[in-house]
Design an enzyme around this catalytic site. Structure first.
Site, PDB file in Angstrom:
ATOM      1  N   ASN A 139      29.393  -0.672  36.247  1.00 43.95           N
ATOM      2  CA  ASN A 139      28.790   0.011  37.401  1.00 43.95           C
ATOM      3  C   ASN A 139      27.323  -0.404  37.521  1.00 43.95           C
ATOM      4  O   ASN A 139      26.861  -0.872  38.573  1.00 43.95           O
ATOM      5  CB  ASN A 139      28.871   1.536  37.241  1.00 43.95           C
ATOM      6  CG  ASN A 139      30.306   2.030  37.214  1.00 43.95           C
ATOM      7  OD1 ASN A 139      31.232   1.311  37.557  1.00 43.95           O
ATOM      8  ND2 ASN A 139      30.489   3.268  36.774  1.00 43.95           N
ATOM      9  N   CYS A 181      33.915  -0.370  30.248  1.00 44.76           N
ATOM     10  CA  CYS A 181      34.074   1.075  30.445  1.00 44.76           C
ATOM     11  C   CYS A 181      33.534   1.548  31.783  1.00 44.76           C
ATOM     12  O   CYS A 181      33.433   2.737  32.028  1.00 44.76           O
ATOM     13  CB  CYS A 181      33.416   1.850  29.307  1.00 44.76           C
ATOM     14  SG  CYS A 181      31.646   1.564  29.180  1.00 44.76           S
ATOM     15  N   TYR A 186      39.847  -4.543  25.271  1.00 44.21           N
ATOM     16  CA  TYR A 186      40.368  -3.326  25.896  1.00 44.21           C
ATOM     17  C   TYR A 186      39.654  -3.041  27.204  1.00 44.21           C
ATOM     18  O   TYR A 186      38.587  -3.587  27.496  1.00 44.21           O
ATOM     19  CB  TYR A 186      40.208  -2.120  24.948  1.00 44.21           C
ATOM     20  CG  TYR A 186      38.766  -1.684  24.718  1.00 44.21           C
ATOM     21  CD1 TYR A 186      38.142  -0.780  25.579  1.00 44.21           C
ATOM     22  CD2 TYR A 186      38.031  -2.184  23.645  1.00 44.21           C
ATOM     23  CE1 TYR A 186      36.828  -0.391  25.373  1.00 44.21           C
ATOM     24  CE2 TYR A 186      36.717  -1.802  23.440  1.00 44.21           C
ATOM     25  CZ  TYR A 186      36.111  -0.906  24.310  1.00 44.21           C
ATOM     26  OH  TYR A 186      34.799  -0.534  24.115  1.00 44.21           O
ATOM     27  N   ARG A 224      64.533 -13.043  68.888  1.00 44.53           N
ATOM     28  CA  ARG A 224      63.814 -12.100  68.013  1.00 44.53           C
ATOM     29  C   ARG A 224      62.681 -12.802  67.273  1.00 44.53           C
ATOM     30  O   ARG A 224      62.822 -13.959  66.878  1.00 44.53           O
ATOM     31  CB  ARG A 224      64.766 -11.512  66.963  1.00 44.53           C
ATOM     32  CG  ARG A 224      65.894 -10.666  67.500  1.00 44.53           C
ATOM     33  CD  ARG A 224      66.870 -10.369  66.372  1.00 44.53           C
ATOM     34  NE  ARG A 224      68.019  -9.610  66.814  1.00 44.53           N
ATOM     35  CZ  ARG A 224      68.217  -8.321  66.562  1.00 44.53           C
ATOM     36  NH1 ARG A 224      67.339  -7.637  65.872  1.00 44.53           N
ATOM     37  NH2 ARG A 224      69.299  -7.705  67.003  1.00 44.53           N
ATOM     38  N   ARG A 239      66.482  -7.809  54.616  1.00 44.16           N
ATOM     39  CA  ARG A 239      65.137  -8.031  54.057  1.00 44.16           C
ATOM     40  C   ARG A 239      64.957  -7.083  52.883  1.00 44.16           C
ATOM     41  O   ARG A 239      65.688  -6.103  52.751  1.00 44.16           O
ATOM     42  CB  ARG A 239      64.053  -7.805  55.111  1.00 44.16           C
ATOM     43  CG  ARG A 239      64.033  -6.401  55.681  1.00 44.16           C
ATOM     44  CD  ARG A 239      63.067  -6.269  56.827  1.00 44.16           C
ATOM     45  NE  ARG A 239      63.205  -4.989  57.499  1.00 44.16           N
ATOM     46  CZ  ARG A 239      62.747  -4.735  58.716  1.00 44.16           C
ATOM     47  NH1 ARG A 239      62.124  -5.670  59.392  1.00 44.16           N
ATOM     48  NH2 ARG A 239      62.881  -3.553  59.263  1.00 44.16           N
ATOM     49  N   MET A 249      56.136  -7.116  66.510  1.00 39.28           N
ATOM     50  CA  MET A 249      56.308  -8.168  67.520  1.00 39.28           C
ATOM     51  C   MET A 249      57.593  -7.910  68.307  1.00 39.28           C
ATOM     52  O   MET A 249      58.250  -6.905  68.125  1.00 39.28           O
ATOM     53  CB  MET A 249      56.288  -9.538  66.852  1.00 39.28           C
ATOM     54  CG  MET A 249      54.899  -9.873  66.332  1.00 39.28           C
ATOM     55  SD  MET A 249      54.905 -11.306  65.276  1.00 39.28           S
ATOM     56  CE  MET A 249      55.906 -10.781  63.918  1.00 39.28           C
ATOM     57  N   SER A 279      30.401  -2.969  25.046  1.00 38.12           N
ATOM     58  CA  SER A 279      31.216  -2.400  26.121  1.00 38.12           C
ATOM     59  C   SER A 279      30.482  -2.670  27.428  1.00 38.12           C
ATOM     60  O   SER A 279      29.322  -2.272  27.582  1.00 38.12           O
ATOM     61  CB  SER A 279      31.396  -0.897  25.903  1.00 38.12           C
ATOM     62  OG  SER A 279      32.218  -0.370  26.912  1.00 38.12           O
ATOM     63  N   GLY A 291      58.510  -3.980  63.630  1.00 40.01           N
ATOM     64  CA  GLY A 291      58.188  -3.404  64.935  1.00 40.01           C
ATOM     65  C   GLY A 291      56.913  -3.906  65.575  1.00 40.01           C
ATOM     66  O   GLY A 291      56.546  -3.470  66.663  1.00 40.01           O
ATOM     67  N   ARG A 333      30.599  10.336  27.583  1.00 43.73           N
ATOM     68  CA  ARG A 333      29.225  10.436  28.104  1.00 43.73           C
ATOM     69  C   ARG A 333      28.620  11.769  27.677  1.00 43.73           C
ATOM     70  O   ARG A 333      29.000  12.818  28.209  1.00 43.73           O
ATOM     71  CB  ARG A 333      29.244  10.304  29.632  1.00 43.73           C
ATOM     72  CG  ARG A 333      29.635   8.924  30.117  1.00 43.73           C
ATOM     73  CD  ARG A 333      30.164   8.926  31.526  1.00 43.73           C
ATOM     74  NE  ARG A 333      31.489   9.534  31.569  1.00 43.73           N
ATOM     75  CZ  ARG A 333      32.429   9.229  32.472  1.00 43.73           C
ATOM     76  NH1 ARG A 333      32.193   8.325  33.393  1.00 43.73           N
ATOM     77  NH2 ARG A 333      33.591   9.830  32.457  1.00 43.73           N
ATOM     78  N   LYS A 357      62.995 -13.188  58.626  1.00 42.81           N
ATOM     79  CA  LYS A 357      64.291 -12.929  59.264  1.00 42.81           C
ATOM     80  C   LYS A 357      65.139 -14.197  59.309  1.00 42.81           C
ATOM     81  O   LYS A 357      66.321 -14.194  58.947  1.00 42.81           O
ATOM     82  CB  LYS A 357      64.049 -12.389  60.678  1.00 42.81           C
ATOM     83  CG  LYS A 357      65.271 -11.775  61.323  1.00 42.81           C
ATOM     84  CD  LYS A 357      64.933 -11.153  62.675  1.00 42.81           C
ATOM     85  CE  LYS A 357      64.071  -9.937  62.535  1.00 42.81           C
ATOM     86  NZ  LYS A 357      63.666  -9.340  63.811  1.00 42.81           N
ATOM     87  N   HIS A 410      28.181  10.549  41.974  1.00 41.73           N
ATOM     88  CA  HIS A 410      28.451  11.588  40.980  1.00 41.73           C
ATOM     89  C   HIS A 410      29.763  12.296  41.287  1.00 41.73           C
ATOM     90  O   HIS A 410      30.637  12.440  40.424  1.00 41.73           O
ATOM     91  CB  HIS A 410      27.292  12.596  40.940  1.00 41.73           C
ATOM     92  CG  HIS A 410      27.540  13.752  40.024  1.00 41.73           C
ATOM     93  ND1 HIS A 410      28.098  14.937  40.476  1.00 41.73           N
ATOM     94  CD2 HIS A 410      27.344  13.906  38.697  1.00 41.73           C
ATOM     95  CE1 HIS A 410      28.214  15.770  39.454  1.00 41.73           C
ATOM     96  NE2 HIS A 410      27.761  15.169  38.368  1.00 41.73           N
TER      97      HIS A 410
END
Length: 884
Positions: free
Chosen positions: A776, A840, A860, A91, A335, A102, A772, A100, A557, A22, A451
């Site tokens: 996971n 992947c 990629y 302010r 702002r 403070m 690749s 909002g 898969r 501000k 899954h």
């Protein structure tokens, strides 16, 4: 001595860290020559010192404040506590917008003496007492913590007594009486008189705003948005201008463009004869900003010019506050405006087309999260919701339907055009038809990469996983959350973006991929270095991914193709086979199905690469759960006994499956008999898949399809594994090509998902054309975490306690998993210069992980179809960020 106080004309928009958003923007507007009431800013450093030293000011701060106040008095030609009276606002203003959160106090500097001066100057007693009652209430609430309702009840009682609806309808005598009542409340609650000393008012207000940095709502907001606690807030002290002075005065909030749609128009609200808090308090209904053009045309015209100037200067949509006093316009704040996802895209594209920003800046303006929202159905943000539980936001978007607890029921109801939500403790491959049929999936167990989560994300379906508050009773066909009972066919809404579970039917907003998104992503494609492929296992997902801009399939898969309801019995037959001959008989049936699957995918992906991963999971995953089988056998035996009917055949069949399931069961299946290990011990399974792939490719090629084939061997950790498996694949492929009289060009590579594979990547690369990263499993094996257990049991606490910054299954662990990837990249490319490298795992669609992939030089990323646009944008943003 350190400088803690800056007059507005001494600051600039670059000083946000010190002056807060501000203060920095008020300073910038003052420099632009806009009508900003004079004032000054106390820095965030002063606030930090105050909070660290039990409310003590740093040396020289008080003197600097008083000196700055004198300069404001000189500019305003008014006197704080004197005549003509200068009133000020105090302010807050943090370096990051926290709307909002403070505190603000208006009209400071009022006492019995200055009241007389204002009445004398304005000849408006009502106005003066309106200011005073507002000050006492705000000061009482914020500085002394007096309950707002105590003041409100006095005001409401007076309006009732006078038979009026709005504060503005009360006259001077009413306001005077209210001030007297407010003073009594203040004295009773604070234990002292309301301060007459205006400097005491000022410094108590400054202290209160400093302290509001640590109020409960501000702390919660920072935690929610990941903001640091040590920034502190600046304090802005500014000459008051009065929107409540008379009918030629008013106050409002406006945006330089529509924050909901992004349309280029002045958008906002205002109230005449009001102060700032009246607009947001909802006591009176504000008017649309367009009406100001009729009521005060000169002020509106000036506002339009200022809006244009602000946008051209800041080069972004602005949200600003203004006050009109006696027809004169003043700017109180500006702002960068918060906006919806739809507006963000439109504003970025249109500003680039207008030449206000360049294309790179437009790309950086839209967050991947905003783009994600636009690709999934969302709950109407204005709707009132009955949220009963919260799980993990496993797949974004919202879905509404009737609750079903069984995949078969889900399918049957969907066939009758009924909308259903599939609710399960967790889903298994055998539930796939139910997932396909359902609008969305809700599970009480499992994590972000369970899954249910992975399959739902791949299909673009909403999913809330691991909702532990949900107690599911499959036998009774009901679920409980505390005392709330959800029965089969009750309506339920899930929000996969927030993880919320909502009772009943929540109103939805449909997703749109309009021209602005397509334009923005087109710009992104011209900038990004990373390719973007998709994880897709069927023609529908492949077509959707291509529509979203995927440049091929990075992971198909094959095990997901075994999950279709009509195929499960054949898969069981293959697994139950006692000999190789029996197994090959079952595989021959699957061959036809797999061949057709691959053929359809090749057709959809004509001209683009398709990477097919051979079977990865252990065989027992395709069999029913051992506990469920045991229960079913027991039920059949009871039924046979009670009803005196012969069920021996069914019991024997299930007993045989149970026996096989027990034989195949492993203590730790994730590290067990799966992937390449399965292919080497049962080569006929992989041979069948290779035959299906090559035959499908030849059929497609004969129809003019441009097939670009890659075959991926999963879970390789030893170079010899890939060497031997490659020989099996090549031998089978050669046999088929010779038989069909047609050559298919293809590459063979592997998924890197074991730490050992990373360390010996140079040896493995000698037998591969591509790597690749299956992040996971690489995350599981690097951390030694069981994914579902970790997410359900301790990962949330690890993140909360700061042990981990983020869930490593959602955002790539660059310090551990990332370092292993770097080793594999460096060693792999050293041994094989033409080696193609990609990712992947689910991380392929995570923006922070995509940035890492760009930095380490992958070729990629591959992600689920609905993440493809996000990956395209994130890859471009990474390229822009790291080109600087």
């Amino acid at each position: 001595m350190e400088k803690y106080v800056y007059l507005f004309e001494e600051g600039s928009k670059e000083m946000k860290e010190l002056l807060g958003g501000k203060g920095a923007n008020l300073a910038e507007m003052a420099k632009l020559g806009l009508p900003v009431p004079p004032g000054f800013t106390i820095t965030t450093k002063a606030c930090i010192h105050f909070l660290k030293n039990n409310g003590k000011y740093p040396e020289g701060l008080k003197e600097q404040i008083l000196d700055a106040l004198k300069r404001v008095e000189a500019k305003a030609k008014r006197k704080f506590g004197g005549k003509p009276a200068l009133l000020v606002s105090v302010r807050s203003g943090a370096p990051v917008s926290m709307p909002g959160m403070m505190d603000t106090i208006l009209n400071l500097g009022l006492n019995e003496e200055t009241m007389k001066a204002i009445i004398e100057e304005t000849n408006n007693e009502r106005f003066a007492y309106d200011l005073y009652r507002r000050l006492i209430q705000m000061f009482g609430e914020i500085v002394k913590g007096i309950d707002q309702r105590k003041f409100d009840s006095v005001l409401e009682k007076k309006k009732e007594e006078k038979g009026v609806k709005f504060d503005s309808e009360l006259d001077a005598s009413d306001m005077k009486a209210i001030v007297e009542e407010f003073k009594k409340i203040y004295k009773k609650e604070a234990g002292e008189e309301f301060p007459e000393d205006v400097f005491e008012q000022l410094f108590q207000a400054i202290d209160a705003v400093f302290n509001s940095w640590n109020n409960k709502r501000a702390i919660t907001y920072r935690k929610l948005h990941g903001l640091p606690d040590d920034m502190g807030t600046a304090v802005n002290i500014q000459m008051m201008v009065y929107g409540n002075k008379n009918e030629k005065s008013g106050t409002g909030v406006a945006f330089t463009r529509n924050p909901s749609t992004g349309e280029k128009e002045l958008y906002g609200e205002y109230l005449l004869s009001a102060q700032g808090e009246d607009v947001v308090a909802g006591i009176r209904t504000p008017k649309p900003i367009k009406e100001l053009a009729k009521e005060m045309p000169k002020a509106y015209e000036e506002l339009e010019k200022i809006a244009k100037k602000l946008e051209e200067h800041y080069k972004d949509m602005q949200d600003f506050e203004f006050t009109i006093e006696d027809s004169k316009l003043y700017m109180l704040q500006t702002r960068t405006g918060k906006r919806t996802a739809m507006a963000a895209v439109r504003i970025a594209v249109e500003m680039a087309n207008e030449g206000l920003i360049d294309k790179n800046e437009a790309i950086m303006r839209v967050t991947p999260g905003q783009l994600n929202q636009l690709l999934h159905k969302q709950i109407d943000p204005n709707a009132k919701l009955d949220v009963i539980a919260k799980g993990l936001p496993a797949s974004p978007g919202a879905a509404c339907g009737k609750v079903v607890f069984d995949a078969d029921v889900a399918e049957a109801m969907a066939n009758e055009k009924e909308k259903v939500i599939l609710v399960r403790p967790e889903t298994t491959p055998e539930d796939i038809h139910g997932v396909i049929a359902a609008q969305g999936v809700l599970t009480s167990r499992g994590g972000m990469t369970s899954h249910a989560a992975v399959v739902a994300r791949g299909m673009g379906k909403p999913c809330v996983a691991g909702c532990e508050a949900l107690q599911i009773d499959l036998e009774k066909k009901q679920a409980k959350v505390g005392d709330i009972v959800i029965k089969e066919f009750d309506w339920l809404t899930i929000d996969g973006t927030s993880g919320n579970v909502i009772l009943g039917q929540a109103p939805m907003i449909e997703p749109k991929m309009g021209k602005d998104i397509k334009t923005l992503l087109g710009w992104a494609d011209s900038i990004r270095k990373l390719g973007v492929k998709t994880n897709a296992d069927n023609p529908v997902d492949s077509a959707k991914a291509r529509e979203f801009g995927a440049e091929g399939i990075g992971l198909c898969r094959t095990e997901h193709m075994f999950m279709a309801k009509e195929r499960v019995p054949i898969v069981h037959e293959m697994i139950m086979a006692e000999s190789e001959e029996e197994r090959k008989k079952a595989l021959a049936k699957l061959l036809k199905m797999q061949r057709q699957d691959f053929y359809e995918i090749f057709k959809v992906m004509d001209g683009l690469p398709v990477t097919i991963r051979l079977l990865d999971p252990p065989l027992h995953e395709f069999l029913p759960n051992k506990e469920v089988l045991t229960e079913e056998i027991r039920d059949l035996e009871c039924k046979q006994c009670k009803e005196k009917i012969n069920l021996e055949k069914e019991i024997e069949e299930k007993a045989q499956i149970l026996k096989k399931a027990r034989t195949l069961a492993e203590a730790n299946p994730m590290l067990g008999h799966r992937g390449v290990r399965l292919g080497l011990t049962f080569p006929e399974i992989y041979e069948m898949q290779v035959q299906a792939i090559i035959e499908a490719a030849i059929k497609a090629m004969n129809e003019g399809v441009d097939v670009k084939l890659q075959i991926m061997i999963p879970l390789v950790g030893i170079a010899k594994e890939l060497e031997k498996m490659r020989a099996i694949v090549e031998k089978k492929a050669s046999e088929i090509m010779e038989k069909e009289g047609k050559k298919v060009e293809y590459k063979i590579g592997t998924m890197i998902e074991l730490p050992r594979a990373c360390v010996v990547a140079d040896e493995i690369a000698k037998h591969a054309e591509f790597f690749s990263f299956g992040t996971n499993d690489l995350t599981q094996t690097t951390f030694g975490f069981s994914r579902d257990d970790a997410e359900a049991k301790f990962l949330p606490q690890y993140i909360e306690q700061g042990i981990l910054e983020a869930n490593p299954f959602a955002q790539l662990d660059t310090a551990g998993v990332g370092e292993l990837m770097k080793i594999a990249i460096q060693k792999g490319r050293a041994a094989n210069k033409s080696l193609e490298l990609g990712i992947c795992g689910e991380h392929g669609g995570n923006p922070a992980s995509i940035e890492f992939c760009h930095k380490v030089g992958l070729d990629y990323v591959s992600c689920s179809p609905y993440r493809v646009p996000i990956a395209r944008l994130a890859a471009a943003q990474a390229a822009i960020k790291h080109s600087k």
